[in-house]
Design an enzyme around this catalytic site. Structure first.
Site, PDB file in Angstrom:
ATOM      1  N   SER A  95     -17.854 -40.914 -19.141  1.00  0.00           N
ATOM      2  CA  SER A  95     -18.438 -39.475 -19.281  1.00  0.00           C
ATOM      3  C   SER A  95     -20.068 -40.033 -19.093  1.00  0.00           C
ATOM      4  CB  SER A  95     -18.180 -38.811 -20.516  1.00  0.00           C
ATOM      5  OG  SER A  95     -18.744 -37.505 -20.691  1.00  0.00           O
ATOM      6  N   HIS A  99     -29.930 -35.831 -16.835  1.00  0.00           N
ATOM      7  CA  HIS A  99     -31.122 -34.575 -16.817  1.00  0.00           C
ATOM      8  C   HIS A  99     -32.441 -35.251 -16.112  1.00  0.00           C
ATOM      9  CE1 HIS A  99     -28.865 -32.201 -19.312  1.00  0.00           C
ATOM     10  NE2 HIS A  99     -28.575 -32.989 -19.953  1.00  0.00           N
ATOM     11  N   HIS A 109     -22.918 -33.764 -14.151  1.00  0.00           N
ATOM     12  CA  HIS A 109     -22.217 -34.366 -15.231  1.00  0.00           C
ATOM     13  C   HIS A 109     -20.852 -34.802 -14.464  1.00  0.00           C
ATOM     14  CE1 HIS A 109     -18.159 -33.334 -17.138  1.00  0.00           C
ATOM     15  NE2 HIS A 109     -18.460 -33.869 -18.215  1.00  0.00           N
ATOM     16  N   ASN A 111     -17.046 -37.136 -15.512  1.00  0.00           N
ATOM     17  CA  ASN A 111     -16.108 -37.563 -16.407  1.00  0.00           C
ATOM     18  C   ASN A 111     -14.740 -37.908 -15.707  1.00  0.00           C
ATOM     19  OD1 ASN A 111     -13.628 -36.847 -18.495  1.00  0.00           O
ATOM     20  ND2 ASN A 111     -15.256 -37.652 -19.519  1.00  0.00           N
ATOM     21  N   HIS A 178     -19.457 -15.780 -22.377  1.00  0.00           N
ATOM     22  CA  HIS A 178     -20.335 -14.806 -23.297  1.00  0.00           C
ATOM     23  C   HIS A 178     -21.650 -14.449 -22.292  1.00  0.00           C
ATOM     24  CE1 HIS A 178     -21.937 -18.863 -23.699  1.00  0.00           C
ATOM     25  NE2 HIS A 178     -23.271 -18.205 -24.400  1.00  0.00           N
ATOM     26  N   GLY A 261     -13.729 -37.914 -34.639  1.00  0.00           N
ATOM     27  CA  GLY A 261     -14.656 -38.971 -35.662  1.00  0.00           C
ATOM     28  C   GLY A 261     -15.570 -39.846 -34.770  1.00  0.00           C
ATOM     29  N   ARG A 263     -18.634 -41.510 -32.252  1.00  0.00           N
ATOM     30  CA  ARG A 263     -19.985 -41.564 -32.263  1.00  0.00           C
ATOM     31  C   ARG A 263     -20.860 -40.278 -32.171  1.00  0.00           C
ATOM     32  NH1 ARG A 263     -24.467 -44.550 -29.786  1.00  0.00           N
ATOM     33  NH2 ARG A 263     -25.781 -45.513 -31.448  1.00  0.00           N
TER      34      ARG A 263
END
Length: 304
Positions: A95, A99, A109, A111, A178, A261, A263
């Site tokens: 991934s 920027h 981006h 992935n 939104h 969980g 990193r």
């Protein structure tokens, strides 16, 4: 799926990470990636995180490899596929988020990933997913056409309708409900891919990964030395706010990483170092800043 095939995928993904890092370092000319290898604290697996910060042309670029295992998939993975609940999982992928400093260079981006969910006494469920998308601040039509042309080239060997289907999925996925606006000009997005059989699905994932550099770096070369003022920089920071909103509210990868969980530093490297929000701000009509709002409306760029 055999361990041998999983090993083939891992070998490819590590090589892809190497190749993309090299391409970005070549464009930046000044700074190289730092690398951290990490082990997952809860569950099995780990990853190799690479981040370039404060380069000549790139404010931050993160290109991560991870291979994690666990006893149960999180809610983000089973919400739309309840048959996966209670299965252990094996997930690996690369991934990246880049920027740039210059507002005329788009953020991007990409992935690509492979999942396997297993349960004793039953055949494993496996699938591939991924894609790449582009988030310009000041859009240039020729750049958008180039981006989608390379995306189509990646898809064409796999069927005449593949680009169209996965472009539409990308337009629908990278949408801020939104705000009622898309995050960028899209590209490709696919998930749950297994209907072609393992070999062809793996070839498709490789095609998407291998076409990324050719899609992005020509745009970087063309725009990275363009002059800009604080006005363009402030608009870039404002539009980055939309990027942050999407990643923290909607992005499946972010949710999956946090819920398993993973990193945290590696997961949140996708966020830009600097961003800004302005209350109820709107660009002036017919200004350079207003053009992005037309560009991000879904369209057929290849008929332009």
């Amino acid at each position: 799926m055999s361990e041998q095939k999983t090993a083939l995928i891992e070998h490819y993904l590590l090589s892809l990470q190497d190749n993309i890092c090299k391409a970005i370092e070549t464009e930046d000319t000044q700074t190289v990636f730092t690398e951290e290898n990490w082990d997952r604290e809860s569950g099995g697996g780990g990853g190799r995180t690479r981040v370039l910060s404060n380069g000549k042309y790139f404010e931050q670029a993160g290109i991560n490899f991870s291979h994690v295992t666990g006893a149960a998939l999180p809610a983000s993975a089973t919400a739309h596929r309840p048959e996966l609940a209670g299965r252990n999982f094996d997930a690996l992928g690369v991934s990246l988020v880049i920027h740039p400093h210059n507002p005329y260079v788009p953020t991007t981006h990409a992935n690509i990933r492979y999942f396997q969910a297993s349960k004793p006494g039953e055949s494993p469920i496996w699938w591939f997913g991924g894609g790449f998308d582009l988030t310009p601040y000041y859009p240039f039509e020729e750049d958008c056409i180039h981006w989608h042309s390379i995306a189509k080239q990646a898809c064409d060997p796999f069927g005449n309708d593949v680009y169209t289907r996965y472009k539409k999925w990308c337009d629908e996925y990278f949408y801020l409900k939104h705000r009622k606006e898309a995050r960028g000009i899209g590209g490709l997005f696919f998930d749950d891919l297994n209907e072609w059989g393992f070999d062809k699905c793996f070839e498709f994932m490789q095609s998407i990964g291998n076409h990324f550099v050719n899609a992005y770096t020509p745009i970087v070369k063309k725009r990275k030395d363009m002059a800009y003022t604080d006005r363009e920089r402030q608009f870039q920071l404002y539009r980055r706010g939309r990027y942050v909103e999407f990643n923290l509210i909607y992005d499946r990868g972010t949710l999956f990483g946090l819920q398993t969980g993973g990193r945290t530093e590696s997961i949140l490297m996708s966020l830009p170092p600097l961003t800004a929000w302005r209350y109820n701000w709107k660009p002036e009509s017919d200004s350079a800043e207003s053009k992005i709002y037309d560009a991000i409306k879904p369209r057929d760029w290849l008929s332009a």
